[in-house]
Design a protein around this motif. Structure first.
Motif, mmCIF file in Angstrom:
data_model
loop_
_atom_site.group_PDB
_atom_site.id
_atom_site.type_symbol
_atom_site.label_atom_id
_atom_site.label_comp_id
_atom_site.label_asym_id
_atom_site.label_seq_id
_atom_site.Cartn_x
_atom_site.Cartn_y
_atom_site.Cartn_z
ATOM 1 N N ARG A 1 -13.155 33.381 45.624
ATOM 2 C CA ARG A 1 -13.547 34.724 45.201
ATOM 3 C C ARG A 1 -13.103 35.753 46.227
ATOM 4 O O ARG A 1 -13.831 36.725 46.466
ATOM 5 C CB ARG A 1 -15.068 34.782 44.988
ATOM 6 C CG ARG A 1 -15.603 33.750 44.010
ATOM 7 C CD ARG A 1 -14.952 33.848 42.632
ATOM 8 N NE ARG A 1 -15.230 35.079 41.950
ATOM 9 C CZ ARG A 1 -16.280 35.256 41.157
ATOM 10 N NH1 ARG A 1 -17.131 34.293 40.953
ATOM 11 N NH2 ARG A 1 -16.467 36.402 40.544
ATOM 12 N N LEU B 1 -27.180 43.544 40.361
ATOM 13 C CA LEU B 1 -26.096 42.566 40.260
ATOM 14 C C LEU B 1 -26.668 41.157 40.222
ATOM 15 O O LEU B 1 -26.216 40.311 39.452
ATOM 16 C CB LEU B 1 -25.151 42.694 41.452
ATOM 17 C CG LEU B 1 -24.238 43.915 41.488
ATOM 18 C CD1 LEU B 1 -23.330 43.853 42.695
ATOM 19 C CD2 LEU B 1 -23.416 43.986 40.218
ATOM 20 N N ILE B 2 -27.662 40.914 41.056
ATOM 21 C CA ILE B 2 -28.245 39.568 41.154
ATOM 22 C C ILE B 2 -28.919 39.191 39.844
ATOM 23 O O ILE B 2 -28.804 38.074 39.358
ATOM 24 C CB ILE B 2 -29.282 39.533 42.303
ATOM 25 C CG1 ILE B 2 -28.622 39.841 43.632
ATOM 26 C CG2 ILE B 2 -30.022 38.196 42.323
ATOM 27 C CD1 ILE B 2 -27.909 38.714 44.270
ATOM 28 N N LYS B 3 -29.631 40.157 39.262
ATOM 29 C CA LYS B 3 -30.420 39.826 38.081
ATOM 30 C C LYS B 3 -29.567 39.691 36.825
ATOM 31 O O LYS B 3 -30.000 39.083 35.857
ATOM 32 C CB LYS B 3 -31.482 40.904 37.841
ATOM 33 C CG LYS B 3 -32.698 40.707 38.726
ATOM 34 C CD LYS B 3 -33.446 41.976 38.902
ATOM 35 C CE LYS B 3 -34.518 42.196 37.893
ATOM 36 N NZ LYS B 3 -35.353 43.341 38.292
ATOM 37 N N THR C 1 -25.878 39.192 36.690
ATOM 38 C CA THR C 1 -24.587 38.514 36.669
ATOM 39 C C THR C 1 -24.605 37.284 37.566
ATOM 40 O O THR C 1 -25.428 37.164 38.465
ATOM 41 C CB THR C 1 -23.447 39.441 37.125
ATOM 42 O OG1 THR C 1 -23.823 40.030 38.360
ATOM 43 C CG2 THR C 1 -23.173 40.528 36.119
ATOM 44 N N ALA C 2 -23.700 36.379 37.284
ATOM 45 C CA ALA C 2 -23.593 35.145 38.049
ATOM 46 C C ALA C 2 -22.369 35.220 38.938
ATOM 47 O O ALA C 2 -21.276 35.489 38.463
ATOM 48 C CB ALA C 2 -23.469 33.964 37.091
ATOM 49 N N PHE C 3 -22.557 35.045 40.216
ATOM 50 C CA PHE C 3 -21.444 34.915 41.159
ATOM 51 C C PHE C 3 -22.065 34.304 42.407
ATOM 52 O O PHE C 3 -23.280 34.335 42.565
ATOM 53 C CB PHE C 3 -20.795 36.291 41.449
ATOM 54 C CG PHE C 3 -21.709 37.288 42.069
ATOM 55 C CD1 PHE C 3 -21.765 37.442 43.439
ATOM 56 C CD2 PHE C 3 -22.543 38.069 41.280
ATOM 57 C CE1 PHE C 3 -22.630 38.364 44.008
ATOM 58 C CE2 PHE C 3 -23.399 38.990 41.846
ATOM 59 C CZ PHE C 3 -23.444 39.134 43.217
ATOM 60 N N ARG D 1 -23.869 33.932 45.438
ATOM 61 C CA ARG D 1 -24.708 34.953 46.085
ATOM 62 C C ARG D 1 -24.343 35.203 47.547
ATOM 63 O O ARG D 1 -24.502 36.316 48.038
ATOM 64 C CB ARG D 1 -26.181 34.551 46.028
ATOM 65 C CG ARG D 1 -26.720 34.210 44.650
ATOM 66 C CD ARG D 1 -26.385 35.273 43.688
ATOM 67 N NE ARG D 1 -27.146 35.170 42.441
ATOM 68 C CZ ARG D 1 -26.755 35.706 41.300
ATOM 69 N NH1 ARG D 1 -25.607 36.338 41.251
ATOM 70 N NH2 ARG D 1 -27.497 35.617 40.227
ATOM 71 N N LYS E 1 -31.776 30.337 44.346
ATOM 72 C CA LYS E 1 -32.098 30.234 42.928
ATOM 73 C C LYS E 1 -33.267 31.119 42.539
ATOM 74 O O LYS E 1 -33.443 31.436 41.367
ATOM 75 C CB LYS E 1 -32.422 28.787 42.576
ATOM 76 C CG LYS E 1 -31.179 27.934 42.532
ATOM 77 C CD LYS E 1 -31.442 26.551 42.024
ATOM 78 C CE LYS E 1 -30.116 25.832 41.870
ATOM 79 N NZ LYS E 1 -30.294 24.419 41.586
ATOM 80 N N ALA F 1 -33.236 35.979 41.732
ATOM 81 C CA ALA F 1 -33.335 36.781 40.513
ATOM 82 C C ALA F 1 -34.792 36.918 40.064
ATOM 83 O O ALA F 1 -35.176 37.922 39.473
ATOM 84 C CB ALA F 1 -32.496 36.151 39.407
#
Lengths: 262, 398
Positions: free
Chosen positions: A11, A95-97, A99-101, A103, A256, A259
């Protein structure tokens, strides 16, 4: 650890954009913008040199000013990385809540953005050292010192960014902790002073503080200042590198739930 | 097209730990530690949710506020991890969750677009190629290099929708996208989603706009308090949701039970034209209600009646055995009385039935159940008002 660097490589575009974002946001609405990165250390050097002279503050050394400035520039990278890491996760709740990428890219990007800042400051510092006291015989050690310094910042930033999601207290604790740590590290005094406090057979223990070794090593690389206690400096390096997997472990164990908590 | 589902959820449960009273203090933490895991108070946002979405299918998710819709989408997006159960998504996922909420206010529109693309894992080169289409669709070309904090809320939403769609994911998650933006942009969004469908993309969408979601979804999943009440054809599920909402509304204060008690209405069973028990009906077909009563003593000439009101309790229609000349000479023990409404002339919506049994002179109310029985009606046309009378237009050709 392999996954950690693997994902960062995968990434790298996202990482680059986040680093650029962190730098841009720091200078939002400022007319001089990025120039502050160069101006701030210049002003700092000027201010310390004036006050050190007025206060006759020199620890009995002729090269006290470069000695002090190296210490402060090095310290600031740690302090700023840790301060920024506190909001690396909690400041990006949306962004955290949504989307997935990976962290960990967020705290890594704050440390690297500060790293860009640090390297530019460092360039100013090198020019300053060339003017007042150039002794770059041991400059070849610098890459290892820089890497160790960055590893320490990264390990702690990962830990604190995760902790501040769950406890707002982290912010206050880090503020107080950094102040105490500053005075326990040889920023404006030399290692000999610190070692003199402890009984001789325990003197190596001062290197349990990773910043003791890192500051000594920077001064060795940039000013050929001999390292007090010699070999025991490796203890600091070991601690700094050990904190990286430790911080990452804490981060992985809690990511984990980010979020849920934000 | 693959026959494997694009999204699979199996027994997905999401439990949130509730904060102890008074927040997370040292004392609360210590107590939590002592009580260990068993004593922890948890809230189940999702409870054993299982479903599949096939490639190319659009699944709508409906339910009241707090039923777990957004949690479900967050889990599908991979942003949240379920407490237990498994989630599989095949293909790239783009989420339209709270449009533009991930934008940083101090960055320009352009920078935010590239940031979002990078989060979705698209290369910079791909984003450069799609950039013009994104800006075009959002219609904010003149503002794209301004910081997002200077945008109007409509512009943020438009850019958010545009970027999420233009990253061209295999699976698109849509949360309340239709509730925002002006009518013009809403129509554009709907078109874009239809185009998405045509190209065989999978969508998972949440909306409170029942007619919009019914129009675009192939199937609908109905959530209530974290549990799946049903997955099925869009019309049936929307009807069930209307009943559920009306029931909750009825429970919330309109329902009332009173009377002297000589005769009691034990229950009322609703069925459709085929005799099947249901609380969802279609306009123009028949509705049968069977009142089951029990009399404590012998009562002469009781009158059974009913009324229909809308969800706010406004009376629409009422009738009883006396008006229709159906004589019930006496009531003793238990028995049944039923009526059929045919054709059912109610428009799309939820309605509340009330039932009563009283004396012929209306002086004694033996038993009344007000606004206790919700039903939902689906009509073939979107007429105005609760009443839908069959209507035929005619006139000479000019």
């Amino acid at each position: 650890m392999r996954g950690f660097f693997g994902e960062l490589c995968e990434r790298k575009e996202l990482l680059a954009i986040l680093i650029a974002r962190n730098i841009k946001i720091r200078y939002k609405n400022s007319a001089l913008g990025f120039f502050w990165t160069l101006l701030a250390p210049l002003f700092m050097i000027a201010i310390y040199s004036v006050f050190a002279r007025i206060m006759r503050w020199n620890l009995g050394r002729e090269d006290f000013l470069p000695f002090l400035v190296v210490g402060i520039v090095v310290w600031q990278y740690l302090a700023m990385s840790l301060n920024d890491s506190l909001s690396a996760i909690s400041g990006n709740a949306n962004l955290i809540k949504k989307t997935a990428f990976p962290r960990h890219i967020l705290p890594v990007s704050t440390v690297l953005a500060n790293g860009v800042n640090f390297l530019l400051t460092f360039a100013v510092l090198l020019v300053f050292l060339l003017i007042v006291k150039a002794d770059f015989q041991a400059l070849w050690t610098l890459p290892l010192v820089l890497a160790t310094h960055a590893a320490l910042c990264l390990g702690l930033a990962l830990a604190f960014s995760a902790a501040s999601v769950f406890f707002r207290d982290t912010e206050h604790a880090v503020g107080v902790g950094l102040l105490a740590w500053f005075f326990m590290s040889p920023v404006f005094y030399s290692m000999d002073l610190q070692m003199a406090i402890l009984p001789e057979r325990l003197s190596a223990a001062v290197y349990l503080n990773p910043m003791s070794g890192i500051l000594s090593a920077y001064r060795f690389a940039l000013m050929s200042e001999p390292i007090a206690g010699g070999e025991s400096v490796w203890l600091s390096f070991a601690v700094a590198w050990a904190l990286l997997p430790a911080g990452l472990g804490l981060f992985r164990a809690t990511e984990k739930r980010f979020a849920d908590e934000l | 097209m693959s026959d494997k589902p694009a999204i699979t959820m199996r027994e997905v449960t999401k439990a949130f730990r509730l904060c102890p009273k008074g927040g997370r203090t040292l004392k609360a933490l210590a107590l939590e530690w002592v009580r260990s895991r068993r004593g922890r108070r948890v809230f189940h946002a999702l409870d054993k949710v299982s479903f599949d979405v096939m490639p190319g299918e659009t699944l709508g998710i409906i339910g009241a506020n707090g039923s777990g819709k957004s949690t479900l989408l967050s889990i599908a997006a991979g942003a949240m991890t379920p407490s237990s159960g498994t989630v599989t998504a095949r293909g790239t996922v783009s989420s339209l969750l709270e449009l533009g909420a991930g934008f940083h206010p101090d960055l320009t529109g352009r920078e935010n677009v590239f940031l979002y693309g990078a989060i979705m894992g698209l290369s910079r080169r791909t984003m450069i190629r799609r950039f013009d289409a994104i800006v075009d669709f959002a219609g904010i070309a003149s503002h794209i290099d301004q910081p997002v904090r200077h945008y109007s809320s409509g512009m943020v939403v438009r850019l958010g929708f545009s970027v999420a769609v233009e990253v061209d994911p295999d699976i698109l998650l849509v949360d309340e996208a239709l509730a925002v933006g002006d009518a013009d942009f809403q129509a554009k969004c709907l078109n874009k989603m239809r185009e998405f469908k045509r190209r065989g993309k999978t969508m998972l969408m949440v909306s409170h706009d029942l007619s919009a979601i019914q129009a675009i979804s192939d199937r609908i999943l109905l959530l209530d308090q974290g549990k799946v009440l049903g997955v099925g054809d869009a019309e049936g599920m929307v009807g069930r949701y209307r009943v559920l909402a009306a029931r909750q509304g009825a429970a919330a204060g309109q329902a009332r039970e009173w009377g002297t008690g000589e005769i009691r209405i034990e229950d009322v069973i609703f069925s459709d034209g085929t005799g099947a028990r249901t609380d969802t009906f279609r306009w123009g077909e028949s509705l049968t209600a069977e009142i089951r009563w029990r009399a404590a003593t012998r009562v002469e000439n009781p009158v059974f009646g009913f009324s229909v009101s809308d969800r706010d309790g406004r009376l629409l229609y009422g009738n009883n055995t006396q008006i229709e000349g159906f004589a019930v000479p006496q009531a003793e023990g238990e028995g049944r009385v039923r009526f059929t409404l045919h054709p059912l002339c109610l428009g799309t919506g939820a309605y509340l039935f009330s039932f009563s049994v009283h004396s012929p002179d209306h002086k004694t109310n033996y038993h009344r159940l007000d606004h206790r029985f919700p039903i939902a009606v689906e009509a073939d046309k979107a007429t105005a008002g609760p009443c839908y009378m069959p209507c035929r237009w005619s006139g000479a050709q000019p």
